[in-house]
Design a protein around this motif. Structure first.
Motif, PDB file in Angstrom:
ATOM      1  N   PRO A 137      23.964  40.966  74.904  1.00  0.00           N
ATOM      2  CA  PRO A 137      23.587  39.993  76.281  1.00  0.00           C
ATOM      3  C   PRO A 137      22.338  40.682  76.923  1.00  0.00           C
ATOM      4  O   PRO A 137      22.249  41.916  76.991  1.00  0.00           O
ATOM      5  N   ALA A 138      21.923  39.725  77.708  1.00  0.00           N
ATOM      6  CA  ALA A 138      20.514  40.166  78.443  1.00  0.00           C
ATOM      7  C   ALA A 138      20.967  40.965  79.780  1.00  0.00           C
ATOM      8  O   ALA A 138      21.919  40.427  80.347  1.00  0.00           O
ATOM      9  N   PRO A 139      20.781  42.190  80.121  1.00  0.00           N
ATOM     10  CA  PRO A 139      21.039  42.775  81.458  1.00  0.00           C
ATOM     11  C   PRO A 139      20.405  41.843  82.532  1.00  0.00           C
ATOM     12  O   PRO A 139      19.271  41.513  82.474  1.00  0.00           O
ATOM     13  N   TYR A 140      21.158  42.160  83.517  1.00  0.00           N
ATOM     14  CA  TYR A 140      20.695  41.607  84.737  1.00  0.00           C
ATOM     15  C   TYR A 140      19.289  42.110  85.295  1.00  0.00           C
ATOM     16  O   TYR A 140      19.019  43.389  85.006  1.00  0.00           O
ATOM     17  N   SER A 141      18.244  41.342  85.505  1.00  0.00           N
ATOM     18  CA  SER A 141      17.120  41.892  85.929  1.00  0.00           C
ATOM     19  C   SER A 141      16.787  41.702  87.316  1.00  0.00           C
ATOM     20  O   SER A 141      17.243  40.747  88.139  1.00  0.00           O
ATOM     21  N   PRO A 142      16.188  42.695  88.048  1.00  0.00           N
ATOM     22  CA  PRO A 142      15.989  42.549  89.690  1.00  0.00           C
ATOM     23  C   PRO A 142      14.836  41.449  89.634  1.00  0.00           C
ATOM     24  O   PRO A 142      14.463  41.014  88.825  1.00  0.00           O
ATOM     25  N   SER A 143      14.862  41.314  91.052  1.00  0.00           N
ATOM     26  CA  SER A 143      13.746  40.198  91.433  1.00  0.00           C
ATOM     27  C   SER A 143      12.310  40.833  90.770  1.00  0.00           C
ATOM     28  O   SER A 143      12.061  41.674  90.912  1.00  0.00           O
ATOM     29  N   LEU A 144      11.808  39.716  90.369  1.00  0.00           N
ATOM     30  CA  LEU A 144      10.400  39.967  90.022  1.00  0.00           C
ATOM     31  C   LEU A 144       9.298  39.698  91.002  1.00  0.00           C
ATOM     32  O   LEU A 144       9.339  38.631  91.582  1.00  0.00           O
ATOM     33  N   LEU A 145       8.742  40.685  91.381  1.00  0.00           N
ATOM     34  CA  LEU A 145       7.599  40.522  92.748  1.00  0.00           C
ATOM     35  C   LEU A 145       6.179  40.128  92.063  1.00  0.00           C
ATOM     36  O   LEU A 145       5.660  41.151  91.106  1.00  0.00           O
ATOM     37  N   VAL A 146       5.425  39.231  92.454  1.00  0.00           N
ATOM     38  CA  VAL A 146       4.072  39.010  92.122  1.00  0.00           C
ATOM     39  C   VAL A 146       3.185  39.039  93.429  1.00  0.00           C
ATOM     40  O   VAL A 146       3.536  38.267  94.282  1.00  0.00           O
ATOM     41  N   ASP A 147       2.221  40.253  93.553  1.00  0.00           N
ATOM     42  CA  ASP A 147       1.974  40.352  94.987  1.00  0.00           C
ATOM     43  C   ASP A 147       0.444  39.767  94.857  1.00  0.00           C
ATOM     44  O   ASP A 147      -0.575  40.599  95.397  1.00  0.00           O
ATOM     45  N   GLN A 148      -0.040  38.736  94.130  1.00  0.00           N
ATOM     46  CA  GLN A 148      -1.294  38.245  94.021  1.00  0.00           C
ATOM     47  C   GLN A 148      -1.004  36.752  93.738  1.00  0.00           C
ATOM     48  O   GLN A 148       0.118  36.319  93.418  1.00  0.00           O
ATOM     49  N   PRO A 149      -2.145  36.057  94.001  1.00  0.00           N
ATOM     50  CA  PRO A 149      -2.103  34.379  93.774  1.00  0.00           C
ATOM     51  C   PRO A 149      -1.962  34.030  92.274  1.00  0.00           C
ATOM     52  O   PRO A 149      -2.099  34.876  91.301  1.00  0.00           O
ATOM     53  N   VAL A 150      -1.111  33.323  92.066  1.00  0.00           N
ATOM     54  CA  VAL A 150      -0.807  32.589  90.604  1.00  0.00           C
ATOM     55  C   VAL A 150      -1.681  31.531  90.544  1.00  0.00           C
ATOM     56  O   VAL A 150      -1.826  30.573  91.233  1.00  0.00           O
ATOM     57  N   ARG A 151      -2.722  31.573  89.605  1.00  0.00           N
ATOM     58  CA  ARG A 151      -3.628  30.827  89.295  1.00  0.00           C
ATOM     59  C   ARG A 151      -3.412  29.810  88.292  1.00  0.00           C
ATOM     60  O   ARG A 151      -2.535  29.791  87.522  1.00  0.00           O
ATOM     61  N   SER A 152      -4.250  28.707  88.129  1.00  0.00           N
ATOM     62  CA  SER A 152      -4.002  27.351  87.434  1.00  0.00           C
ATOM     63  C   SER A 152      -3.866  27.975  85.898  1.00  0.00           C
ATOM     64  O   SER A 152      -4.778  28.620  85.429  1.00  0.00           O
ATOM     65  N   GLY A 153      -2.973  27.558  85.143  1.00  0.00           N
ATOM     66  CA  GLY A 153      -2.885  27.537  83.754  1.00  0.00           C
ATOM     67  C   GLY A 153      -1.740  29.040  83.654  1.00  0.00           C
ATOM     68  O   GLY A 153      -1.466  29.111  82.471  1.00  0.00           O
ATOM     69  N   GLN A 154      -1.731  29.806  84.699  1.00  0.00           N
ATOM     70  CA  GLN A 154      -0.842  30.902  84.525  1.00  0.00           C
ATOM     71  C   GLN A 154       0.831  30.477  84.593  1.00  0.00           C
ATOM     72  O   GLN A 154       1.207  29.659  85.418  1.00  0.00           O
ATOM     73  N   GLN A 155       1.750  31.238  83.893  1.00  0.00           N
ATOM     74  CA  GLN A 155       3.018  30.897  83.875  1.00  0.00           C
ATOM     75  C   GLN A 155       3.774  32.211  84.138  1.00  0.00           C
ATOM     76  O   GLN A 155       3.430  33.383  83.596  1.00  0.00           O
ATOM     77  N   VAL A 156       4.662  32.094  85.189  1.00  0.00           N
ATOM     78  CA  VAL A 156       5.531  33.336  85.440  1.00  0.00           C
ATOM     79  C   VAL A 156       6.981  33.098  85.288  1.00  0.00           C
ATOM     80  O   VAL A 156       7.424  32.199  86.013  1.00  0.00           O
ATOM     81  N   TYR A 157       7.609  33.953  84.564  1.00  0.00           N
ATOM     82  CA  TYR A 157       8.885  33.834  84.395  1.00  0.00           C
ATOM     83  C   TYR A 157       9.883  34.986  84.797  1.00  0.00           C
ATOM     84  O   TYR A 157       9.788  36.028  84.060  1.00  0.00           O
ATOM     85  N   ALA A 158      10.615  34.847  85.882  1.00  0.00           N
ATOM     86  CA  ALA A 158      11.746  35.819  86.302  1.00  0.00           C
ATOM     87  C   ALA A 158      13.123  35.680  85.393  1.00  0.00           C
ATOM     88  O   ALA A 158      13.776  34.904  85.827  1.00  0.00           O
ATOM     89  N   ARG A 159      13.146  36.445  84.433  1.00  0.00           N
ATOM     90  CA  ARG A 159      14.182  36.296  83.676  1.00  0.00           C
ATOM     91  C   ARG A 159      15.498  36.951  84.074  1.00  0.00           C
ATOM     92  O   ARG A 159      15.374  38.164  84.400  1.00  0.00           O
TER      93      ARG A 159
END
Length: 248
Positions: A137-159
């Motif tokens: 089983p996947a362990p609990y993951s803490p919050s994913l922090l992205v401290d920069q803009p997310v640009r067109s075409g990028q994908q960010v997934y907080a599992r």
């Protein structure tokens, strides 16, 4: 004789944003493809079930036509909704036999869904012969922090947790999280919270100008978001089966 302006026209075009993902296949055998599909469908079953997909076969140029058709059939049996083939590297005979149209799309249009089918390395203590054993089983993951803009075409997934973006999210970008999504800038791309079915997940943003918002597989696209619902300090929630957008 003058035309009756109230008469019903034979055809009618209506503007609507179609959100399409590109599924890029890489050389593999049928078993590896099956495992990769099972893993991806398990991550976000509600999202994947209704996602229109264009298949990119450019990396499969050395594979025979019958093998490619078998791969496409494998995708269909896993519930992937195929709507076309990326034009690059596809032969006319394959198009005819697959029964799918050729579609020209930018390499990042709608966000790619890369599907690398190289089997993962065995877990510590697991031998190569234990591939059929269920994954831990996947362990609990803490919050994913992205401290920069997310640009067109990028994908960010907080599992396994929440996603926090301190900057803006451009049109064409995609945010996914198993939990909540927080955007401390303008949200212009797509935001999908609770992708594993968590109906209590929410989307918070400093300013809402999104292409799509989704909670637990229920979604609203840009055309369905009212002008009154856009603006500063918005929260997106799921009420029953309806997406609700309100001011914080």
């Amino acid at each position: 004789m003058t035309a009756n302006p109230s008469a019903i026209q034979p055809i009618e075009f209506k503007g609507r944003m179609l959100l399409v993902s590109i599924l890029r296949l890489h050389p593999s055998d049928a078993r590896a493809l099956h495992q990769a599909l099972e893993a991806r469908m398990g991550e976000a079953p509600e999202l994947m079930r209704d996602m229109p997909v264009v298949v990119d076969l450019e990396a499969m140029a050395g594979m025979g036509e019958q093998d490619l058709l078998s791969l496409l059939e494998t995708l269909r049996t896993h519930g992937v909704k195929l709507i076309g083939l990326q034009r690059n590297g596809v032969s006319e005979p394959l198009v005819e036999r697959a029964g799918l149209p050729l579609i020209s799309m930018g390499s990042r249009a709608g966000g790619e869904v890369p599907l690398r089918t190289t089997p993962p390395a065995p877990e510590k203590g697991q031998t190569a012969g234990d591939e059929d054993a269920p994954p831990p089983p996947a362990p609990y993951s803490p919050s994913l922090l992205v401290d920069q803009p997310v640009r067109s075409g990028q994908q960010v997934y907080a599992r396994g947790g929440d996603l926090v973006v301190t900057g803006a999210v451009s049109a064409g970008a995609e945010l996914l999280a198993d939990g909540h999504i927080h955007v401390y800038g303008t949200l212009r791309g797509k935001a999908l919270a609770g992708v594993r079915g968590q109906a209590g997940a929410r989307i918070f943003c400093r300013r809402l100008e999104a292409e799509l918002v989704s909670i637990a597989g229920h979604y609203r696209i840009a055309e369905d978001i009212l002008d009154a619902e856009r603006g500063e300090n918005r929260v997106v929630t799921l009420c029953g089966e309806a997406i609700r957008i309100t001011e914080i």
